[in-house]
Design a protein around this motif. Structure first.
Motif, short mmCIF file in Angstrom:
data_model
loop_
_atom_site.label_atom_id
_atom_site.label_comp_id
_atom_site.label_asym_id
_atom_site.label_seq_id
_atom_site.Cartn_x
_atom_site.Cartn_y
_atom_site.Cartn_z
N ARG A 198 13.04 -8.03 -4.37
CA ARG A 198 14.45 -8.37 -4.19
C ARG A 198 15.20 -7.27 -3.42
NH1 ARG A 198 16.94 -8.13 -8.75
NH2 ARG A 198 15.25 -7.77 -10.24
N ALA A 199 14.94 -6.01 -3.82
CA ALA A 199 15.62 -4.90 -3.14
C ALA A 199 15.21 -4.80 -1.68
CB ALA A 199 15.31 -3.59 -3.88
N TYR A 200 13.94 -5.02 -1.40
CA TYR A 200 13.45 -4.92 -0.02
C TYR A 200 14.01 -6.06 0.84
CZ TYR A 200 10.16 -3.99 3.77
OH TYR A 200 9.60 -3.68 4.99
N THR A 201 14.05 -7.26 0.26
CA THR A 201 14.60 -8.40 1.00
C THR A 201 16.07 -8.19 1.31
OG1 THR A 201 13.01 -9.91 -0.07
CG2 THR A 201 14.97 -10.89 0.93
N ASP A 202 16.83 -7.71 0.31
CA ASP A 202 18.25 -7.46 0.54
C ASP A 202 18.44 -6.36 1.58
OD1 ASP A 202 18.76 -9.35 -1.35
OD2 ASP A 202 19.34 -7.94 -2.95
N ALA A 203 17.58 -5.33 1.55
CA ALA A 203 17.68 -4.24 2.53
C ALA A 203 17.45 -4.75 3.94
CB ALA A 203 16.68 -3.14 2.17
N GLU A 204 16.46 -5.61 4.12
CA GLU A 204 16.19 -6.16 5.46
C GLU A 204 17.36 -7.02 5.94
OE1 GLU A 204 12.32 -8.07 5.02
OE2 GLU A 204 11.46 -6.45 6.22
N SER A 205 17.95 -7.77 5.03
CA SER A 205 19.11 -8.59 5.41
C SER A 205 20.28 -7.71 5.80
CB SER A 205 19.50 -9.51 4.25
OG SER A 205 18.44 -10.38 3.90
N TRP A 206 20.50 -6.62 5.04
CA TRP A 206 21.60 -5.69 5.34
C TRP A 206 21.39 -5.04 6.69
CZ3 TRP A 206 22.21 -0.38 6.01
CH2 TRP A 206 23.50 0.13 5.83
N ILE A 207 20.17 -4.66 7.00
CA ILE A 207 19.86 -4.03 8.29
C ILE A 207 20.05 -5.02 9.42
CG2 ILE A 207 17.99 -3.04 9.68
CD1 ILE A 207 16.88 -1.84 7.04
N ALA A 208 19.61 -6.27 9.19
CA ALA A 208 19.75 -7.30 10.23
C ALA A 208 21.22 -7.56 10.54
CB ALA A 208 19.06 -8.59 9.78
N GLU A 209 22.07 -7.58 9.51
CA GLU A 209 23.50 -7.78 9.73
C GLU A 209 24.11 -6.64 10.54
OE1 GLU A 209 25.28 -8.22 5.93
OE2 GLU A 209 24.30 -10.14 5.47
N ARG A 210 23.65 -5.42 10.29
CA ARG A 210 24.18 -4.27 11.03
C ARG A 210 23.75 -4.29 12.49
NH1 ARG A 210 26.74 -0.09 8.22
NH2 ARG A 210 27.48 -0.99 6.27
N ASP A 211 22.56 -4.79 12.74
CA ASP A 211 22.06 -4.80 14.12
C ASP A 211 22.54 -6.02 14.91
OD1 ASP A 211 20.77 -2.45 13.76
OD2 ASP A 211 18.78 -3.32 13.41
N ARG A 259 0.85 -1.18 0.00
CA ARG A 259 0.00 0.00 0.00
C ARG A 259 0.89 1.24 0.00
NH1 ARG A 259 -0.75 2.12 5.33
NH2 ARG A 259 0.19 0.79 6.94
N GLU A 260 0.29 2.38 -0.36
CA GLU A 260 1.06 3.61 -0.44
C GLU A 260 0.56 4.63 0.57
OE1 GLU A 260 0.92 5.12 -4.40
OE2 GLU A 260 2.42 3.72 -5.17
N GLN A 261 1.48 5.51 0.95
CA GLN A 261 1.16 6.62 1.84
C GLN A 261 2.15 7.75 1.57
OE1 GLN A 261 1.87 5.10 5.84
NE2 GLN A 261 4.00 5.76 5.77
N ASP A 262 1.92 8.90 2.20
CA ASP A 262 2.90 9.97 2.10
C ASP A 262 4.19 9.54 2.77
OD1 ASP A 262 1.19 11.68 0.77
OD2 ASP A 262 0.37 12.53 2.62
N PRO A 263 5.33 9.96 2.26
CA PRO A 263 6.61 9.53 2.85
C PRO A 263 6.73 9.99 4.30
CG PRO A 263 6.95 10.59 0.72
CD PRO A 263 5.54 10.84 1.10
N VAL A 264 7.47 9.22 5.08
CA VAL A 264 7.76 9.64 6.46
C VAL A 264 8.60 10.91 6.41
CG1 VAL A 264 7.62 7.31 7.39
CG2 VAL A 264 9.81 8.15 6.50
N ALA A 265 8.52 11.69 7.45
CA ALA A 265 9.24 12.97 7.46
C ALA A 265 10.74 12.78 7.55
CB ALA A 265 8.74 13.83 8.62
N MET A 266 11.19 11.73 8.28
CA MET A 266 12.62 11.53 8.50
C MET A 266 12.97 10.06 8.44
SD MET A 266 14.96 12.92 11.64
CE MET A 266 14.84 14.60 11.04
N VAL A 267 14.14 9.77 7.92
CA VAL A 267 14.64 8.40 7.94
C VAL A 267 15.11 8.08 9.36
CG1 VAL A 267 16.33 6.80 6.97
CG2 VAL A 267 15.37 8.62 5.53
N GLY A 268 14.55 7.00 9.94
CA GLY A 268 14.88 6.65 11.32
C GLY A 268 16.00 5.63 11.41
N SER A 269 15.91 4.79 12.40
CA SER A 269 16.94 3.77 12.65
C SER A 269 16.44 2.41 12.19
CB SER A 269 17.27 3.73 14.14
OG SER A 269 18.17 2.68 14.44
N ALA A 270 17.31 1.69 11.45
CA ALA A 270 17.02 0.32 11.01
C ALA A 270 15.70 0.25 10.25
CB ALA A 270 17.03 -0.63 12.20
#
Length: 572
Positions: free
Chosen positions: A558-571, A440-451
């Motif tokens: 594919r991009a979203y799955t890779d992004a979640e994996s990258w975030i998980a590795e950082r955390d 689904r779509e919405q207006d973008p969040v105001a700020m990029v947060g953590s993870a």
């Protein structure tokens, strides 16, 4: 080799014969003869008035109607495209300053020929497609100002008084405030002609009433001059009336360079008006008109008019509407109209010499008032402050500066308006991917947060002018931003331009400074080459570019799955 050439020649001949048969049909000849006669007679005073409005020999306006209409009828795709010296084009000619040339008449003929060449080139390049970029706000402001200019420019001929000033507005104001300088016999002829025009055009005579009104005004002027000793000007007082058709002449080619700007302006005005005729007066066989081919027809009309001592011409909505309302069935009616005008020139040139100048001025003033459409102005004003401002600026410039420059400024304003509208249409949306795979779509969040993994989808025109709008809608990057991925989906985008690539590069660099990254989804290699040329791929790495395929949503997944994996590795 000879047989294909022979077949092609025979085929072309058959097409020509078919077109001739379509025109010369017994069942339509009568209606075409009536309509052509009406237009031909009405065009005589109208042509003289156009020459008067242009500040040239009125006979040049008459010749422009005769030969311009004849030349265009041979090539245009619109059956009823009547090509004449319109009011807007006459005003451009008036502002060209032909009187400063060594041979003003030949310079006028060169202007018509040069305008025709530009029109033909525009038609050959399929320039009809470009007219959709001329906004209504620009044309409304221009046409309204042309109507006002026509009225103001004829006050001197209408009243017999000369005004002082640098432009039509100041000269008209000077005439009005010094009303005691009016030549009252001249003014009376103008008023009577105006009254007769208004009366007769609301009767069954309609447009033919213009001819009757000019005749009535001229008879009144003749009576006042001969009986009461008045000095009402007539056509013969300012121009020699020939008793035959003109011989072809060579234009002044040496003046072509200095006439290029007004020729461009005349071509633009004529092409826009011709396109309006093409769209507003349909062909009787139901076939759609080709604006680009009509460009060629108008160009041919201008060249023929220039060679035969006429002024520039363009598509006339009023003349085209008149000939259809009079019952025309084929383009033969246009040839008959030209023949009627030629007959008048050959047989009744002595009568034409006594046409009263204030009567022609009255005709032009009525035409000018008719060009002002308050409803159209009001509709543009309702569309917003930007369009209203463009309309007002175009209107003001058309009043105070020479029309050849006002037209070009109007085109520039139209481009600016188009760019502004397209840039403001850009909108960035955030795509949320649910655990069950739904999106689904919405207006973008105001700020990029953590993870966070944020997928952004821009909609609208992505070009250099909308790059700042795009940048302002991206989520901000701040102290809370850490270990996040922003994915920008550019599906269906063929080109971005370096301005957009630079925005992406700055955003990627800022994300990297906060231990985050940017990923981009593209669907064609041309866009990848642009991103590489702009330095984005070297900033984020080839692995951060995801190429879409025929499966919708596959690259996003594919991009979203890779992004979640990258975030998980950082955390971890």
């Amino acid at each position: 080799m000879e047989q294909p050439f022979l077949k092609a020649t025979i085929g072309s001949g058959r097409q020509l014969l078919r077109r001739v048969r379509d025109v010369f049909r017994r069942e339509t000849l009568g209606r075409d003869a009536v309509a052509g006669t009406v237009l031909g007679i009405e065009s005589v005073p109208d042509g003289l008035a156009s020459g008067l409005l242009a500040g040239v020999n009125p006979i040049s306006g008459l010749y422009a109607y005769l030969f311009g209409m004849l030349g265009a009828a041979c090539f245009s795709s619109s059956t009823f495209l009547a090509v004449q010296a319109t009011g807007a084009m006459a005003l451009v000619v008036a502002d060209t300053g032909l009187e400063t040339y060594a041979e003003p008449d030949r310079a006028l003929f060169m202007l018509a020929v040069l305008t025709g060449i530009i029109m033909i080139v525009a038609g050959a390049l399929r320039g009809g497609r470009l007219l959709r970029f001329v906004p209504t706000a620009v044309m409304t402001g221009f046409v309204t100002a042309v109507g006002v200019n026509i009225v103001l420019g004829q006050l001197s001929n209408f009243t017999g008084a000369d005004g002082q000033g640098d432009n039509r507005v100041t000269r008209a104001v000077d005439i009005v405030i010094h009303f005691w300088r009016f030549d009252w016999p001249t003014t009376l002829v103008g008023l009577v002609t105006t009254a007769v025009i208004i009366w007769l055009t609301n009767t069954r005579l309609r447009s033919f009433g213009l001819v009757v009104a000019v005749v009535a005004g001229s008879l009144l002027a003749f009576a006042m001059n001969t009986v009461w000793g008045a000095s009402v000007l007539v056509v013969s007082d300012i121009a020699k009336i020939p008793s035959g058709l003109p011989m072809p002449v060579l234009p002044s080619f040496a003046d072509a360079g200095s006439l290029l700007v007004p020729a461009l302006s005349l071509a633009f005005v004529g092409l826009v008006q011709g396109a309006a005729v093409s769209a507003g007066v349909p062909n009787p066989n139901g076939r759609r008109s080709d604006p680009s081919r009509d460009f060629v027809g108008q160009g041919a009309g201008n060249i023929v008019a220039g060679i035969f001592q006429g002024m520039p011409v363009g598509g006339s909505m009023s003349a085209s509407a008149l000939i259809t309302a009079s019952g025309a069935r084929t383009r033969l009616s246009l040839f008959i109209a030209s023949a009627v005008m030629a007959f008048v020139v050959l047989v009744a040139s002595g009568v034409v010499a006594y046409v009263a100048m204030p009567a022609l001025a009255a005709l032009l003033i009525v035409v000018g008032v008719g060009a002002i459409k308050p409803a159209r102005v009001k509709s543009v004003a309702k569309t917003g402050i930007l369009q209203t401002s463009i309309m007002v600026v175009t209107f003001a410039l058309t009043l105070i500066i020479p029309l050849q420059f006002a037209v070009l400024v109007g085109v520039g304003l139209g481009i600016i308006l188009f760019v502004a509208q397209q840039s403001n249409r850009l909108r960035v949306r955030q795509m949320l991917i649910e655990p069950d795979g739904r999106r689904r779509e919405q207006d973008p969040v105001a700020m990029v947060g953590s993870a966070e993994a944020i997928v952004l989808q821009p909609y609208g025109s992505l070009f250099f002018a909308s790059a700042p709008v795009f940048e302002s809608q991206l989520p901000r990057i701040g102290d809370a931003t850490r270990s996040s991925v922003v994915i920008i989906r550019l599906r269906g985008v063929d080109r971005l331009g370096l301005a957009f690539v630079e925005v992406l590069g700055r955003y990627a660099h800022e994300l990297a400074e906060h231990d985050s990254s940017l990923r981009v989804i593209v669907t064609n290699e041309a866009l990848v080459a642009e991103l590489a040329a702009g330095g984005l791929i070297s900033e984020i790495g080839e692995e951060s570019i995801y190429r879409g395929n025929e499966w919708l949503g596959d690259a996003v997944r594919r991009a979203y799955t890779d992004a979640e994996s990258w975030i998980a590795e950082r955390d971890a």
